[in-house]
Design a protein around this motif. Structure first.
Motif, PDB file in Angstrom:
ATOM      1  N   ILE A 110      31.026  37.934  31.982  1.00 51.00           N
ATOM      2  CA  ILE A 110      30.511  38.926  32.928  1.00 51.00           C
ATOM      3  C   ILE A 110      28.987  38.882  32.961  1.00 51.00           C
ATOM      4  N   ILE A 111      28.365  38.725  31.784  1.00 50.58           N
ATOM      5  CA  ILE A 111      26.903  38.635  31.718  1.00 50.58           C
ATOM      6  C   ILE A 111      26.404  37.431  32.504  1.00 50.58           C
ATOM      7  N   LEU A 112      27.017  36.264  32.287  1.00 46.55           N
ATOM      8  CA  LEU A 112      26.594  35.041  32.987  1.00 46.55           C
ATOM      9  C   LEU A 112      26.884  35.128  34.481  1.00 46.55           C
ATOM     10  N   LEU A 113      28.004  35.732  34.832  1.00 45.02           N
ATOM     11  CA  LEU A 113      28.348  35.906  36.248  1.00 45.02           C
ATOM     12  C   LEU A 113      27.318  36.804  36.932  1.00 45.02           C
ATOM     13  N   THR A 114      26.899  37.859  36.244  1.00 48.14           N
ATOM     14  CA  THR A 114      25.893  38.766  36.796  1.00 48.14           C
ATOM     15  C   THR A 114      24.557  38.050  36.993  1.00 48.14           C
ATOM     16  N   VAL A 137      34.179  36.866  49.817  1.00 46.99           N
ATOM     17  CA  VAL A 137      33.186  36.760  48.750  1.00 46.99           C
ATOM     18  C   VAL A 137      33.891  36.488  47.426  1.00 46.99           C
ATOM     19  N   ASN A 138      35.002  37.201  47.201  1.00 47.66           N
ATOM     20  CA  ASN A 138      35.777  36.990  45.971  1.00 47.66           C
ATOM     21  C   ASN A 138      36.406  35.600  45.930  1.00 47.66           C
ATOM     22  N   LYS A 139      37.017  35.193  47.035  1.00 48.19           N
ATOM     23  CA  LYS A 139      37.731  33.916  47.070  1.00 48.19           C
ATOM     24  C   LYS A 139      36.798  32.718  46.964  1.00 48.19           C
ATOM     25  N   TRP A 140      35.646  32.797  47.629  1.00 47.80           N
ATOM     26  CA  TRP A 140      34.768  31.627  47.748  1.00 47.80           C
ATOM     27  C   TRP A 140      33.629  31.595  46.736  1.00 47.80           C
ATOM     28  N   ILE A 141      33.297  32.753  46.148  1.00 46.08           N
ATOM     29  CA  ILE A 141      32.169  32.774  45.211  1.00 46.08           C
ATOM     30  C   ILE A 141      32.593  33.294  43.839  1.00 46.08           C
ATOM     31  N   ILE A 142      33.059  34.551  43.794  1.00 48.61           N
ATOM     32  CA  ILE A 142      33.288  35.208  42.505  1.00 48.61           C
ATOM     33  C   ILE A 142      34.383  34.526  41.693  1.00 48.61           C
ATOM     34  N   ILE A 143      35.557  34.316  42.290  1.00 44.96           N
ATOM     35  CA  ILE A 143      36.680  33.732  41.538  1.00 44.96           C
ATOM     36  C   ILE A 143      36.376  32.311  41.077  1.00 44.96           C
ATOM     37  N   PRO A 144      35.843  31.412  41.942  1.00 52.19           N
ATOM     38  CA  PRO A 144      35.522  30.059  41.457  1.00 52.19           C
ATOM     39  C   PRO A 144      34.524  30.057  40.300  1.00 52.19           C
ATOM     40  N   VAL A 145      33.473  30.881  40.384  1.00 51.71           N
ATOM     41  CA  VAL A 145      32.483  30.925  39.300  1.00 51.71           C
ATOM     42  C   VAL A 145      33.109  31.519  38.039  1.00 51.71           C
ATOM     43  N   PHE A 146      33.896  32.581  38.217  1.00 49.34           N
ATOM     44  CA  PHE A 146      34.572  33.217  37.075  1.00 49.34           C
ATOM     45  C   PHE A 146      35.503  32.231  36.385  1.00 49.34           C
ATOM     46  N   ASN A 147      36.280  31.486  37.158  1.00 47.82           N
ATOM     47  CA  ASN A 147      37.207  30.499  36.583  1.00 47.82           C
ATOM     48  C   ASN A 147      36.449  29.365  35.898  1.00 47.82           C
ATOM     49  N   GLN A 155      23.452  42.592  48.733  1.00 42.84           N
ATOM     50  CA  GLN A 155      24.142  42.991  47.509  1.00 42.84           C
ATOM     51  C   GLN A 155      25.367  43.838  47.772  1.00 42.84           C
ATOM     52  N   LEU A 156      25.385  44.566  48.892  1.00 43.50           N
ATOM     53  CA  LEU A 156      26.499  45.469  49.169  1.00 43.50           C
ATOM     54  C   LEU A 156      27.852  44.759  49.157  1.00 43.50           C
ATOM     55  N   PRO A 157      28.023  43.616  49.883  1.00 42.51           N
ATOM     56  CA  PRO A 157      29.324  42.930  49.820  1.00 42.51           C
ATOM     57  C   PRO A 157      29.686  42.493  48.404  1.00 42.51           C
ATOM     58  N   ILE A 158      28.673  42.097  47.614  1.00 39.92           N
ATOM     59  CA  ILE A 158      28.944  41.659  46.245  1.00 39.92           C
ATOM     60  C   ILE A 158      29.361  42.837  45.381  1.00 39.92           C
ATOM     61  N   LEU A 159      28.664  43.976  45.542  1.00 35.86           N
ATOM     62  CA  LEU A 159      29.022  45.176  44.769  1.00 35.86           C
ATOM     63  C   LEU A 159      30.440  45.634  45.094  1.00 35.86           C
ATOM     64  N   VAL A 160      30.792  45.601  46.386  1.00 39.21           N
ATOM     65  CA  VAL A 160      32.144  46.003  46.795  1.00 39.21           C
ATOM     66  C   VAL A 160      33.165  44.974  46.329  1.00 39.21           C
ATOM     67  N   ALA A 161      32.797  43.687  46.400  1.00 37.51           N
ATOM     68  CA  ALA A 161      33.707  42.629  45.934  1.00 37.51           C
ATOM     69  C   ALA A 161      34.022  42.815  44.453  1.00 37.51           C
ATOM     70  N   MET A 162      33.002  43.151  43.666  1.00 38.07           N
ATOM     71  CA  MET A 162      33.218  43.384  42.236  1.00 38.07           C
ATOM     72  C   MET A 162      34.102  44.605  42.009  1.00 38.07           C
ATOM     73  N   TYR A 163      33.938  45.611  42.856  1.00 36.13           N
ATOM     74  CA  TYR A 163      34.747  46.830  42.767  1.00 36.13           C
ATOM     75  C   TYR A 163      36.235  46.497  42.906  1.00 36.13           C
ATOM     76  N   SER A 164      36.534  45.459  43.700  1.00 30.72           N
ATOM     77  CA  SER A 164      37.923  45.014  43.873  1.00 30.72           C
ATOM     78  C   SER A 164      38.322  44.016  42.797  1.00 30.72           C
ATOM     79  N   PHE A 165      37.399  43.120  42.446  1.00 32.06           N
ATOM     80  CA  PHE A 165      37.740  41.993  41.575  1.00 32.06           C
ATOM     81  C   PHE A 165      38.044  42.396  40.141  1.00 32.06           C
TER      82      PHE A 165
END
Length: 544
Positions: free
Chosen positions: A310-314, A287-297, A381-391
């Motif tokens: 963070i607001i826009l990512l949320t 989830v972090n590699k394929w969604i969160i990090i690309p959008v964050f970058n 949402q659970l995988p996303i919440l946990v992914a954010m906990y790591s990210f």
């Protein structure tokens, strides 16, 4: 002196001289004593207190090869004096310097050659041994490289730094593993290694076998009782030695940030040192590699304020799961419509939970309601919440970035330092954590109709959990608690808007009544389940 230092007697004493090589990213100071780096500064980063960020400094840090002074005496190159060559300018704009350790035989010597290129955190390090087969034991097919690394305090929270002070390594078969200095004081790595890394919270020093592999490594660690030292690692690395007269073994040393894109560019799995998901939640790294990090970058490419990112990512994540969220609220509305009938069934059957369960299933079936329909968004949402906990706690981009009252989004936001420690809470007050807890309680109150109010555990657990988690989140990254707070606010607003202006409860009620009039077709699974329940009821009646 000659007896103690053997063939290296001429290298026993000399004036200490240092030489500096640097680019825009890193400044490395070398010494002729040991022919090694004695300090490494990352020029684009500062400590939490605003001082220069040093990845290596002080006498503890050393890069030393074991060298045989005689048949019975082994020395460390770090204790001997090398002859330094001049700094050479390279065609690519880089620099190089060589250090030679001479012996009493001109045909036998040890040479370390270092190089640095523009725009790189890598220092090349070539171990060049000439004629060593004449002074090493006849059966020795390795050279021992001693690498001592001390990690000094760089961040605001020493406890968190120590939790993130780890040794990572990649075997030749591409298997990655690690251990934490606080939990393991010794690890012996007997298989071939591509690289070995001492990781700090946001930075690391990594030795990479540039061609071939290291034969093995033996790592001892220590966490001193010091307010300034995070941890120490004593690593002995075996370099394969083919006993050639002119032997070279090139190594790349990475002194730099734990930046995902930078580490991934090596194509060696170095990015795995960044904790994006582990244990039972290892899957969230995708989830972090394929969604969160690309959008964050992508967002950070044109927005400099990380609070806004963070607001826009949320918002992006909530839009992504909006269709499922809508279906969840529709399911909640259906359950709300059916609640009076469910209460009647509960009152009718009293303590007979089995009969109540059967009748409730029939009601759901006839009404066309899926009682688990509201769970899907939570599961998504659970995988996303946990992914954010790591990210968020691992993102060096957030380090020393401020937003609102938070001075550093990579660590906790403190609006009040208590001066004393409260068990299970801490010695400070994080406002984002308090806001996250309050909104979690509001959300639990909003969703109270979705829980079994007759069951005390189900009734009160949504209120108890946020309070229990208050102490844990109080010391986590402000970026993380801000995200959870913001996500709660969006959930509350979405639920209010959808249930007030979008979802038509009267229409849902009418649809349920129409569904009840339709003939109900039972699935084979339901038929079997009802048959089992009937048998259990018959057995209970016979016992009476």
């Amino acid at each position: 002196m000659a007896g103690e230092f053997g063939v290296f007697a001429a290298a026993a004493v000399a004036p200490v001289q240092t030489t500096v090589m640097e680019n825009d990213d890193v400044k490395v100071t070398f010494s002729n004593k040991g022919g090694q780096p004695v300090s490494v500064q990352l020029k684009k980063f500062k400590t939490s207190e605003g001082g220069p960020l040093m990845l290596a400094q002080g006498s503890f840090n050393r890069l030393s090869l074991e060298v045989p002074a005689s048949a019975t005496k082994v020395l460390n190159s770090a204790d001997l004096f090398f002859t330094a060559g001049p700094v050479q300018k390279l065609a690519d704009g880089g620099q190089s310097i060589s250090y030679r350790l001479n012996t009493s035989n001109p045909a036998t010597y040890l040479e370390f050659v270092y190089g640095i290129k523009p725009g790189s955190y890598v220092v090349s390090y070539n171990v060049h041994a000439v004629g060593f087969q004449n002074i090493l034991p006849g059966n020795q097919n390795y050279l021992n490289l001693q690498w001592n690394s001390q990690n000094d305090k760089q961040e605001h929270d020493m406890e968190n730094e120590r939790l993130n002070n780890q040794v990572h390594y990649m075997y030749a078969n591409d298997k990655h593993d690690y251990f934490t200095l606080q939990r393991s004081s010794h690890e012996k790595l007997d298989n071939k290694l591509k690289w070995i890394s001492v990781k700090q919270q946001f930075f690391n020093t990594t030795l990479i076998a540039k061609s071939g592999s290291f034969d093995a490594a033996d790592v001892n660690t220590k966490v001193p009782q010091s307010g300034n030292i995070v941890g120490q690692a004593f690593t002995t690395i075996q370099i394969p030695y083919n006993r050639a007269n002119d032997f070279s073994f090139p190594i790349d040393i990475y002194y730099g940030p734990n930046h995902y894109k930078t580490l991934k560019s090596f194509d060696l799995g170095l990015e795995k040192i960044i904790p994006l998901g582990s244990g039972i939640f290892a899957f969230v790294k995708y989830v972090n590699k394929w969604i969160i990090i690309p959008v964050f970058n992508f967002l950070s490419g044109f927005i400099s304020n990380y609070g806004m990112i963070i607001i826009l990512l949320t918002i992006f994540i909530r839009l992504l799961i909006l269709p499922f969220t809508y279906q969840s609220y529709v399911s909640q509305a259906k359950m709300k419509v059916l609640k009076p009938e469910i209460d009647e069934l509960r009152a009718k059957h009293g303590e007979d939970q089995q009969a109540f369960g059967m009748e409730q299933m029939k009601l759901f079936k006839s009404a066309g309601v899926n009682p688990l329909g509201g769970c899907l968004p939570a599961l998504l949402q659970l995988p996303i919440l946990v992914a954010m906990y790591s990210f968020f706690p691992s993102s060096i981009e957030l380090r020393q970035e401020s937003f609102l009252w938070a001075k550093d989004l990579s660590t906790y936001d403190s609006i009040l330092n208590l001066g004393f420690n409260i068990p299970f809470y801490g010695n400070h007050v994080s406002l984002f954590t308090i806001l996250m807890t309050i909104t979690s309680l509001i959300l639990a109150f909003y969703n109270r109709g979705m829980t079994d109010q007759s069951n005390p555990v189900m009734k009160y657990m949504p209120y108890i959990m946020p309070i229990m988690l208050l102490g844990i989140f109080n010391r986590l990254a402000a970026a993380l608690t801000f995200y959870y707070f913001l996500s709660n606010v969006i959930s509350i607003l979405l639920q209010w808007v959808l249930q007030t202006f979008v979802i038509n409860h009267d229409k849902i009620h009418a649809q349920i009544q129409e569904n009840k009039k339709k003939p109900v077709s039972k699935s084979k699974w339901q038929e079997k389940l009802e048959e089992v329940q009937r048998r259990q009821q018959d057995m209970q009646q016979r016992k009476k």
